[in-house]
Design a protein around this motif. Structure first.
Motif, short mmCIF file in Angstrom:
data_model
loop_
_atom_site.label_atom_id
_atom_site.label_comp_id
_atom_site.label_asym_id
_atom_site.label_seq_id
_atom_site.Cartn_x
_atom_site.Cartn_y
_atom_site.Cartn_z
N SER A 86 0.82 -1.21 0.00
CA SER A 86 0.00 0.00 0.00
C SER A 86 0.86 1.26 0.00
O SER A 86 2.04 1.24 0.36
N ILE A 87 0.22 2.36 -0.40
CA ILE A 87 0.79 3.70 -0.23
C ILE A 87 -0.26 4.52 0.49
O ILE A 87 -1.45 4.47 0.16
N THR A 88 0.18 5.26 1.51
CA THR A 88 -0.72 6.00 2.38
C THR A 88 -0.27 7.45 2.49
O THR A 88 0.93 7.74 2.51
N PHE A 89 -1.23 8.37 2.58
CA PHE A 89 -0.96 9.79 2.80
C PHE A 89 -1.67 10.22 4.07
O PHE A 89 -2.89 10.01 4.21
N ASN A 90 -0.94 10.80 5.02
CA ASN A 90 -1.53 11.30 6.26
C ASN A 90 -0.75 12.51 6.76
O ASN A 90 0.38 12.76 6.33
N ALA A 91 -1.36 13.27 7.67
CA ALA A 91 -0.78 14.53 8.12
C ALA A 91 0.49 14.34 8.94
O ALA A 91 1.46 15.10 8.79
N LEU A 92 0.51 13.35 9.83
CA LEU A 92 1.66 13.17 10.71
C LEU A 92 2.94 12.95 9.91
O LEU A 92 3.96 13.60 10.14
N GLU A 93 2.88 12.02 8.96
CA GLU A 93 4.10 11.71 8.21
C GLU A 93 4.44 12.82 7.21
O GLU A 93 5.61 13.01 6.88
N ALA A 94 3.45 13.57 6.77
CA ALA A 94 3.74 14.74 5.95
C ALA A 94 4.50 15.78 6.77
O ALA A 94 5.49 16.37 6.31
N LEU A 95 4.08 16.01 8.01
CA LEU A 95 4.76 16.98 8.88
C LEU A 95 6.13 16.49 9.34
O LEU A 95 7.02 17.29 9.62
#
Length: 275
Positions: A86-95
């Protein structure tokens, strides 16, 4: 033993959409609070990270002195193959991909902005140099046997502009801040599914008034009936004084990226690792 944190806030809304061998999972929820969200007091220091409320979890895991005004801590987009990758997008890892060691955009507004946040309850520490615009080079989180390989293949954006039935569409906000009325920084991921394939744009948009406009884009495209995803990441930016467009254009990330010079680009293919 520490108990999971309870919250007065409603639970996130979850949705799934199956497209061939891929399953899209979308989670959308409220803005994270500015204080501990625990029902009884604050989260304790000995609690496991996954049992902390969102605010305390971010404080423990991030090294930024401050956070954007609006963080959607529960929001995410996950694209998962039937094999488990999978590939996931979330705020924590973006920050976590924001530069926490130096101020990469030295402008007159920066010192004023950081001084205004010196007493931020989240930080409670001396403000140190960091990217106060929260610009991220995040490209998504790979897990479960999906890997990136080099490729010469490119996403055909002209084909994606053709009219086609939209089987599924969502826009998921991750974080946003108005930089104390000095501009805008915004992190959003959009996904749409057509008969010909699934398409994702993960975008960080930055506008510092009278200074700069920058767009970091990561695009994903998986044609129908295949088990790979093409991924293209680009950085485009220009000084506001060099932009020959109306302010309505550079205030709109969906329009202005087409007018910005390309600074950097990276392309790869996400494939399912053979067992």
């Amino acid at each position: 033993m520490s108990q999971p944190v309870e919250s007065r806030l409603p639970p996130p809304l979850c949705e799934e959409f199956v497209y061939g061998d891929w399953t899209l999972k979308i989670v959308k929820s409220h803005i994270m609070g500015s204080q501990c969200e625990a029902l009884l007091g604050h989260c304790t220091g000995d609690m496991e990270v996954e049992k902390l409320c969102n605010r305390c979890r971010y404080e423990r895991l991030l090294t930024l002195p401050s956070l954007p005004d609006m963080v959607f801590a529960d929001n995410l987009l996950q694209i998962k193959h039937k094999s488990g990758g999978s590939i996931t997008f979330n705020a924590l890892e973006a920050l976590q991909c924001v530069n926490d060691k130096e101020d990469t955009l030295q402008v007159a507004h920066a010192d004023v902005w950081k001084e205004a946040r010196a007493d931020c309850e989240f930080a409670q520490k001396v403000v140190k140099p960091y990217d106060w615009t929260y610009t991220t080079n995040y490209r998504g989180t790979l897990s479960g046997g999906i890997v990136a390989e080099s490729t010469d293949e490119r996403i055909d954006l002209n084909k994606l502009r053709e009219r086609e039935e939209i089987k599924f569409y969502e826009e998921i906000f991750l974080y946003e801040d108005e930089l104390d009325d000095n501009g805008s920084t915004r992190c959003v991921v959009k996904v749409r599914v057509m008969p010909s394939g699934l398409f994702v744009v993960f975008r960080h948009y930055l506008r510092v008034d009278r200074v700069i406009v920058r767009v970091n884009d990561t695009r994903l495209y998986s044609p129908a009936s295949v088990s790979f995803i093409l991924r293209e990441t680009s950085t485009r930016e220009a000084a506001v004084s060099n932009l020959q467009v109306d302010s309505l254009v550079y205030n709109n990330p969906d329009l202005v990226w087409q007018h910005l010079p390309l600074v950097k680009e990276q392309c790869d293919k996400l494939v399912i690792e053979k067992s």
